[in-house]
Design a protein around this motif. Structure first.
Motif, PDB file in Angstrom:
ATOM      1  N   ASN A  69       0.480  -1.547   0.272  1.00 54.33           N
ATOM      2  CA  ASN A  69      -0.124   0.040   0.443  1.00 54.33           C
ATOM      3  C   ASN A  69       0.720   0.759  -0.079  1.00 54.33           C
ATOM      4  OD1 ASN A  69      -1.988  -1.954  -0.621  1.00 54.33           O
ATOM      5  ND2 ASN A  69      -3.081  -1.951   2.144  1.00 54.33           N
ATOM      6  N   LYS A  70       1.746   1.342   0.542  1.00 55.98           N
ATOM      7  CA  LYS A  70       2.896   2.278   0.818  1.00 55.98           C
ATOM      8  C   LYS A  70       3.744   2.943  -0.580  1.00 55.98           C
ATOM      9  CE  LYS A  70       3.894   2.882   5.250  1.00 55.98           C
ATOM     10  NZ  LYS A  70       5.069   1.919   7.029  1.00 55.98           N
ATOM     11  N   GLU A  71       3.870   1.318  -1.502  1.00 55.18           N
ATOM     12  CA  GLU A  71       4.183   1.458  -2.282  1.00 55.18           C
ATOM     13  C   GLU A  71       3.976   2.732  -3.628  1.00 55.18           C
ATOM     14  OE1 GLU A  71       5.980  -2.234  -3.069  1.00 55.18           O
ATOM     15  OE2 GLU A  71       7.863  -2.012  -2.128  1.00 55.18           O
ATOM     16  N   ALA A  72       2.545   1.897  -3.979  1.00 56.21           N
ATOM     17  CA  ALA A  72       1.413   2.230  -4.063  1.00 56.21           C
ATOM     18  C   ALA A  72       0.809   3.576  -3.993  1.00 56.21           C
ATOM     19  CB  ALA A  72       0.496   1.229  -4.153  1.00 56.21           C
ATOM     20  N   GLN A  73       0.900   3.734  -2.938  1.00 56.50           N
ATOM     21  CA  GLN A  73       0.884   5.280  -2.349  1.00 56.50           C
ATOM     22  C   GLN A  73       1.665   6.568  -3.173  1.00 56.50           C
ATOM     23  OE1 GLN A  73       0.054   5.226   1.562  1.00 56.50           O
ATOM     24  NE2 GLN A  73      -2.090   5.050   1.383  1.00 56.50           N
ATOM     25  N   ALA A  74       3.199   6.312  -2.848  1.00 57.88           N
ATOM     26  CA  ALA A  74       4.254   6.536  -3.320  1.00 57.88           C
ATOM     27  C   ALA A  74       4.539   6.584  -4.788  1.00 57.88           C
ATOM     28  CB  ALA A  74       5.890   5.833  -3.019  1.00 57.88           C
ATOM     29  N   LEU A  78       4.395   9.840  -7.112  1.00 56.46           N
ATOM     30  CA  LEU A  78       5.679  10.613  -7.825  1.00 56.46           C
ATOM     31  C   LEU A  78       4.353  11.042  -9.470  1.00 56.46           C
ATOM     32  CD1 LEU A  78       8.067   8.372  -7.048  1.00 56.46           C
ATOM     33  CD2 LEU A  78       8.222  10.429  -6.461  1.00 56.46           C
ATOM     34  N   LYS A  79       3.836  10.117  -9.495  1.00 59.15           N
ATOM     35  CA  LYS A  79       3.351   9.222 -10.715  1.00 59.15           C
ATOM     36  C   LYS A  79       2.150  11.430 -11.075  1.00 59.15           C
ATOM     37  CE  LYS A  79       1.141   8.620 -15.059  1.00 59.15           C
ATOM     38  NZ  LYS A  79       2.452   8.630 -16.236  1.00 59.15           N
ATOM     39  N   SER A  80       1.800  11.766 -10.058  1.00 59.32           N
ATOM     40  CA  SER A  80       0.898  13.023  -9.732  1.00 59.32           C
ATOM     41  C   SER A  80       1.946  14.375 -10.446  1.00 59.32           C
ATOM     42  CB  SER A  80       0.657  13.186  -8.550  1.00 59.32           C
ATOM     43  OG  SER A  80       1.071  13.280  -8.111  1.00 59.32           O
ATOM     44  N   LEU A  81       3.148  14.003  -9.784  1.00 60.59           N
ATOM     45  CA  LEU A  81       4.244  15.144 -10.039  1.00 60.59           C
ATOM     46  C   LEU A  81       4.732  15.205 -11.596  1.00 60.59           C
ATOM     47  CD1 LEU A  81       6.552  14.603  -6.573  1.00 60.59           C
ATOM     48  CD2 LEU A  81       4.751  16.355  -7.203  1.00 60.59           C
ATOM     49  N   MET A  82       5.393  14.004 -11.620  1.00 62.64           N
ATOM     50  CA  MET A  82       5.238  14.141 -13.430  1.00 62.64           C
ATOM     51  C   MET A  82       4.229  14.211 -13.873  1.00 62.64           C
ATOM     52  SD  MET A  82       7.634   9.743 -13.524  1.00 62.64           S
ATOM     53  CE  MET A  82       6.745   8.882 -13.747  1.00 62.64           C
ATOM     54  N   ASP A  83       2.907  14.420 -14.257  1.00 57.74           N
ATOM     55  CA  ASP A  83       2.105  14.818 -14.886  1.00 57.74           C
ATOM     56  C   ASP A  83       1.701  16.302 -15.079  1.00 57.74           C
ATOM     57  OD1 ASP A  83       2.048  12.192 -16.564  1.00 57.74           O
ATOM     58  OD2 ASP A  83       0.189  11.911 -14.683  1.00 57.74           O
ATOM     59  N   ASP A  84       2.514  17.338 -13.352  1.00 55.65           N
ATOM     60  CA  ASP A  84       2.247  17.894 -13.273  1.00 55.65           C
ATOM     61  C   ASP A  84       2.004  18.930 -14.116  1.00 55.65           C
ATOM     62  OD1 ASP A  84       1.542  20.763 -11.869  1.00 55.65           O
ATOM     63  OD2 ASP A  84       2.459  20.052  -9.850  1.00 55.65           O
ATOM     64  N   SER A  96      11.128  11.067 -12.315  1.00 57.68           N
ATOM     65  CA  SER A  96      10.572   9.104 -14.007  1.00 57.68           C
ATOM     66  C   SER A  96      11.865   8.363 -12.777  1.00 57.68           C
ATOM     67  CB  SER A  96      10.797   9.747 -15.102  1.00 57.68           C
ATOM     68  OG  SER A  96      11.045   8.541 -15.598  1.00 57.68           O
ATOM     69  N   LYS A  97      13.353   8.530 -12.913  1.00 55.91           N
ATOM     70  CA  LYS A  97      14.304   8.235 -12.050  1.00 55.91           C
ATOM     71  C   LYS A  97      13.796   6.875 -10.937  1.00 55.91           C
ATOM     72  CE  LYS A  97      17.977   9.799 -14.214  1.00 55.91           C
ATOM     73  NZ  LYS A  97      19.557  10.421 -14.015  1.00 55.91           N
ATOM     74  N   LYS A  98      12.992   7.421  -9.605  1.00 55.52           N
ATOM     75  CA  LYS A  98      13.002   6.878  -8.795  1.00 55.52           C
ATOM     76  C   LYS A  98      10.980   6.515  -8.799  1.00 55.52           C
ATOM     77  CE  LYS A  98      14.425  11.046  -5.486  1.00 55.52           C
ATOM     78  NZ  LYS A  98      13.419  12.506  -4.807  1.00 55.52           N
ATOM     79  N   TYR A  99      10.647   7.191  -9.714  1.00 53.59           N
ATOM     80  CA  TYR A  99       9.340   6.241 -10.608  1.00 53.59           C
ATOM     81  C   TYR A  99       9.528   4.781 -11.058  1.00 53.59           C
ATOM     82  CZ  TYR A  99       4.653   4.738 -11.688  1.00 53.59           C
ATOM     83  OH  TYR A  99       3.466   4.211 -11.597  1.00 53.59           O
ATOM     84  N   SER A 100      10.080   4.582 -11.695  1.00 55.48           N
ATOM     85  CA  SER A 100      10.979   3.258 -12.532  1.00 55.48           C
ATOM     86  C   SER A 100      11.560   2.400 -11.554  1.00 55.48           C
ATOM     87  CB  SER A 100      12.010   3.583 -12.887  1.00 55.48           C
ATOM     88  OG  SER A 100      11.357   4.493 -14.515  1.00 55.48           O
ATOM     89  N   LYS A 101      12.752   3.116 -10.395  1.00 50.40           N
ATOM     90  CA  LYS A 101      13.710   2.068  -9.869  1.00 50.40           C
ATOM     91  C   LYS A 101      12.178   1.486  -7.882  1.00 50.40           C
ATOM     92  CE  LYS A 101      17.369   4.825  -9.351  1.00 50.40           C
ATOM     93  NZ  LYS A 101      18.354   5.601  -8.433  1.00 50.40           N
ATOM     94  N   LEU A 102      10.704   2.458  -7.931  1.00 54.51           N
ATOM     95  CA  LEU A 102      10.213   1.600  -6.881  1.00 54.51           C
ATOM     96  C   LEU A 102       9.149   1.316  -7.689  1.00 54.51           C
ATOM     97  CD1 LEU A 102       9.187   2.009  -4.231  1.00 54.51           C
ATOM     98  CD2 LEU A 102       7.705   4.163  -5.098  1.00 54.51           C
ATOM     99  N   ALA A 103       8.555   1.387  -9.459  1.00 59.38           N
ATOM    100  CA  ALA A 103       7.914   0.192  -9.018  1.00 59.38           C
ATOM    101  C   ALA A 103       8.761  -1.136  -9.670  1.00 59.38           C
ATOM    102  CB  ALA A 103       7.733   0.938 -10.683  1.00 59.38           C
ATOM    103  N   LEU A 104      10.457  -1.506  -9.981  1.00 60.06           N
ATOM    104  CA  LEU A 104      10.783  -2.182 -10.294  1.00 60.06           C
ATOM    105  C   LEU A 104      11.155  -3.105  -8.906  1.00 60.06           C
ATOM    106  CD1 LEU A 104      13.354  -0.847 -13.320  1.00 60.06           C
ATOM    107  CD2 LEU A 104      11.274  -2.827 -13.565  1.00 60.06           C
ATOM    108  N   ALA A 105      11.250  -2.344  -7.742  1.00 57.58           N
ATOM    109  CA  ALA A 105      10.819  -3.758  -6.710  1.00 57.58           C
ATOM    110  C   ALA A 105      10.463  -3.941  -6.037  1.00 57.58           C
ATOM    111  CB  ALA A 105      11.573  -2.136  -5.248  1.00 57.58           C
ATOM    112  N   GLY A 106       9.155  -3.481  -6.758  1.00 56.07           N
ATOM    113  CA  GLY A 106       7.941  -3.841  -6.373  1.00 56.07           C
ATOM    114  C   GLY A 106       8.302  -5.625  -6.282  1.00 56.07           C
ATOM    115  N   PRO A 107       8.864  -6.409  -8.107  1.00 56.85           N
ATOM    116  CA  PRO A 107       8.864  -7.868  -8.278  1.00 56.85           C
ATOM    117  C   PRO A 107      10.061  -7.894  -7.887  1.00 56.85           C
ATOM    118  CG  PRO A 107       8.451  -5.782 -10.155  1.00 56.85           C
ATOM    119  CD  PRO A 107       8.362  -5.670  -8.906  1.00 56.85           C
ATOM    120  N   LYS A 108      10.993  -7.528  -7.580  1.00 54.52           N
ATOM    121  CA  LYS A 108      12.393  -7.839  -7.146  1.00 54.52           C
ATOM    122  C   LYS A 108      12.066  -8.328  -5.315  1.00 54.52           C
ATOM    123  CE  LYS A 108      15.293  -5.510  -9.371  1.00 54.52           C
ATOM    124  NZ  LYS A 108      16.618  -4.529  -9.679  1.00 54.52           N
ATOM    125  N   GLN A 109      11.285  -7.668  -4.687  1.00 56.73           N
ATOM    126  CA  GLN A 109      10.453  -7.846  -3.650  1.00 56.73           C
ATOM    127  C   GLN A 109      10.031  -9.577  -3.501  1.00 56.73           C
ATOM    128  OE1 GLN A 109      10.648  -3.513  -1.441  1.00 56.73           O
ATOM    129  NE2 GLN A 109       8.757  -4.520  -2.045  1.00 56.73           N
TER     130      GLN A 109
END
Length: 170
Positions: A69-74, A78-84, A96-109
């Protein structure tokens, strides 16, 4: 397909996987609340009073849901900041770099947790930070140096991060 589209596709796939796992866990919790454990001869009340083993399993499930849930909120933030439209191009690139790292961390975990469960750990929980990985494993006794090394090897294979903190929970 350009690089940006590839990143978007990977992020969407990661989100689908995360929401699938979350939905599965939430549905399992709903079965518990609805008392659907009756065929096993247990009522919802007797399950609540059961042993420490059940509460430990609940700990891992609850922490995984909280983490997801925390990752989804983050990711959403980040997505709303990118779209702003008021965010500068430089900031958007960094976000965008932070977003990619966070999005890829979930499957790795999830991959690390699955591999550790396959190596005879009853349950595992993984948190990937930028340069550190925290692993919590369910074990009735203290981990040996060999077990710790095995866990570090699994983390290194998946994430390439050397700094691994290992905790044990009964």
């Amino acid at each position: 397909m350009n690089k940006k589209q590839g990143v978007i596709i990977v992020v969407l796939l990661a989100l689908i996987v995360c929401f699938g796992i979350l939905a599965t866990k939430l549905n399992a919790d709903l079965d518990y609340v609805a008392g659907n454990d009756m065929p096993n001869g247990k009522s919802a009340i007797s399950i609540n009073d059961s042993s420490k083993k059940n509460s430990s399993s609940n700990f891992f499930q609850e922490q995984q849901i909280i983490r997801d849930n925390k990752e989804a909120q983050a990711l959403q933030t980040l997505k709303s900041l990118m779209d702003d439209e008021h965010t500068s191009k430089e900031d958007k690139a960094e976000i965008s770099k932070k977003y990619s790292k966070l999005a890829l961390a979930g499957p790795k975990q999830s991959q690390i947790e699955t591999v550790l469960k396959g190596k005879d750990y009853e349950d595992a929980l993984c948190y990937i930070q930028e340069k550190k990985v925290t692993i919590i494993v369910k074990s009735p006794k203290e981990l040996t140096e060999e077990q710790k090394k095995q866990i570090q090897e699994v983390v290194m294979d998946v994430t390439q991060i050397r700094d691994v903190e290992i905790e044990r929970k009964e």
